[in-house]
Design a protein around this motif. Structure first.
Motif, short mmCIF file in Angstrom:
data_model
loop_
_atom_site.label_atom_id
_atom_site.label_comp_id
_atom_site.label_asym_id
_atom_site.label_seq_id
_atom_site.Cartn_x
_atom_site.Cartn_y
_atom_site.Cartn_z
N PRO A 176 -5.71 5.81 -2.15
CA PRO A 176 -4.46 4.95 -2.95
C PRO A 176 -3.92 3.64 -2.04
O PRO A 176 -3.14 3.95 -0.95
N ASP B 138 6.30 5.58 -4.45
CA ASP B 138 5.46 4.89 -5.18
C ASP B 138 5.64 5.25 -6.66
O ASP B 138 5.58 6.40 -7.02
N MET C 98 -1.39 7.96 -9.91
CA MET C 98 -1.93 8.42 -8.47
C MET C 98 -2.90 9.37 -8.63
O MET C 98 -2.79 10.32 -9.28
N SER D 134 0.08 -0.78 -5.03
CA SER D 134 1.10 0.15 -5.75
C SER D 134 2.25 -0.81 -5.85
O SER D 134 2.45 -1.86 -5.39
N ASN E 232 4.13 10.29 -10.60
CA ASN E 232 3.22 9.66 -11.85
C ASN E 232 4.34 9.76 -13.03
O ASN E 232 3.80 9.38 -14.14
N GLY F 224 -2.70 3.24 -13.97
CA GLY F 224 -1.42 3.41 -13.15
C GLY F 224 -1.14 4.95 -12.58
O GLY F 224 -0.11 4.90 -11.97
N TRP G 131 0.70 -1.27 -0.18
CA TRP G 131 -0.10 -0.01 0.05
C TRP G 131 0.79 1.35 0.06
O TRP G 131 1.80 1.30 0.63
N TYR G 132 0.43 2.26 -0.55
CA TYR G 132 1.07 3.49 -0.69
C TYR G 132 1.65 4.30 0.60
O TYR G 132 2.53 4.89 0.84
N GLN H 166 0.64 3.50 -9.39
CA GLN H 166 -0.58 3.21 -8.40
C GLN H 166 -1.65 2.22 -9.31
O GLN H 166 -2.16 2.80 -10.30
N PHE I 22 5.69 9.67 -4.12
CA PHE I 22 5.21 9.07 -5.13
C PHE I 22 5.58 9.70 -6.38
O PHE I 22 5.79 11.07 -6.10
#
Length: 361
Positions: free
Chosen positions: A232, A114, A308, A235, A338, A306, A98-99, A117, A336
């Motif tokens: 979220p 992360d 966040m 991940s 992206n 995928g 988990w995030y 996601q 995180f």
């Protein structure tokens, strides 16, 4: 995911071996750009759980191979080191977890991020006996409730549901009951009034008639209603220093998983079940028909691209703060990224539908 005493001992040992662990992890992955197929070790918090199905599905679909990476999957064991701890200590390169762990790690001075996601909801349900009288966290008062393990994501969520309704941690009792048959037995034997768990355990509990869903955190819409925003969960986590040293390799893993998320979004629960190992979808807990029915119901937890989702990191941080796991300031932009998912979608020409989170979450 808890087992904290065992984890602590293991982590101390690994830290003592520091440079050895780091070297072995780095050499297994390679750079991804110098010839040969890089190998990545990824441990998940339960490969046979529906919330974590994308990791194995990507393997079954041949997507890791397609995108040029050899991913060696493993699953954490009851009583063993949690996936996120194994990653942080260098036993594996990546964790399917988990995030929220990235936030907890940062609060402890560890840089973990992360990189893709997979879900916008925990995929969990609070399963309670009919006589429990539980309909929300407010009803936990005076009761014993089950979580996967103390210190796990389900433990954090359980505390959040109670705290949000003004119930203090000393007004109810939490115990670890695992998942599957042990969680079911805890309900059957009256050891707990409720247990927070996922599919296929949820379906088995319902089929046996020992509990019903009192609180839905299984889909993005359900999580938003109960928690105030997308939460979220599943991940891929990795140490920031490892990510920076293996960006080509990370991109290959994310490419494979983003392709998997689009495949999930465009196929039925039956199609997904047909691709997974037979033991995952038909076993002592559930029939294949049960599995497909459960996945059809909870498939909305998975994000199609995928990314966040906007607001997700803020919701997760608020949860950690409310239950007291995090008391220091947190820079969400470092928890995180992206970038890899955005590139993966561009490479394949996938249309994205998730509104991505900005640097502040």
């Amino acid at each position: 995911m808890s087992r904290r005493s065992a984890v602590a001992a293991s982590v101390l040992t690994l830290l003592a071996l520091g440079s050895v662990s780091a070297c072995s992890s780095t050499s297994s992955a390679g750079s991804g750009g110098g010839g040969g197929t890089p190998t990545v070790k990824l441990m998940a918090g339960g490969l046979d759980k529906q919330i974590y199905l994308p990791y194995q599905l990507a393997q079954q679909l041949g997507f890791y191979k397609k995108y040029g990476v050899n991913v060696q999957l493993s699953t954490e064991q009851d009583g063993g080191v949690g996936a996120e701890e194994a990653m942080a200590s260098g036993q594996v390169d990546m964790a399917g977890a988990w995030y929220n762990h990235t936030i907890e790690f940062q609060a402890k001075g560890k840089a973990v991020e992360d990189v893709v996601q997979l879900s916008g909801a925990p995929g969990e349900r609070e399963m309670c006996t009919k006589k429990s009288g539980v309909h929300s966290g407010a009803d936990f008062k005076g009761k014993t409730v089950g979580v996967t393990d103390l210190g796990s994501g389900t433990d954090t969520l359980t505390q959040f549901l109670a705290a949000k309704k003004g119930v203090k941690s000393d007004q109810y009792h939490r115990i670890g009951v695992g998942a599957g048959s042990t969680a079911i037995a805890a309900l059957q034997n009256g050891k707990v009034a409720c247990v927070m768990t996922t599919q296929p355990t949820v379906a088995a509990i319902q089929k046996k008639g020992v509990g019903t869903s009192a609180i839905d955190l299984a889909t993005t819409s359900g999580a938003t209603a109960a928690m105030g925003g997308a939460y979220p969960a599943a991940s891929v986590l990795a140490r920031t220093d490892w990510v920076n040293a293996h960006k080509d390799t990370v991109q290959k893993v994310v490419d494979a998983l983003v392709a998997t998320m689009h495949w999930i979004n465009t196929h039925s629960a039956a199609d997904i079940a047909n691709k997974l190992p037979a033991s995952y979808v038909s076993n002592q807990l559930v029939t294949k028909a049960d599995y497909i029915s459960a996945l059809t119901e909870d498939k909305g937890q998975f994000l199609p691209d995928g990314l966040m989702p906007a607001g997700g990191p803020k919701t997760s941080l608020a949860t950690e703060q409310l239950v007291g796991n995090v008391k220091s300031s947190v820079n969400l932009s470092k928890t995180f990224t992206n970038d890899f998912a955005i590139q993966a979608n561009k490479t394949e020409g996938f249309k994205t539908t998730t509104t991505p989170a900005g640097p502040n979450g």
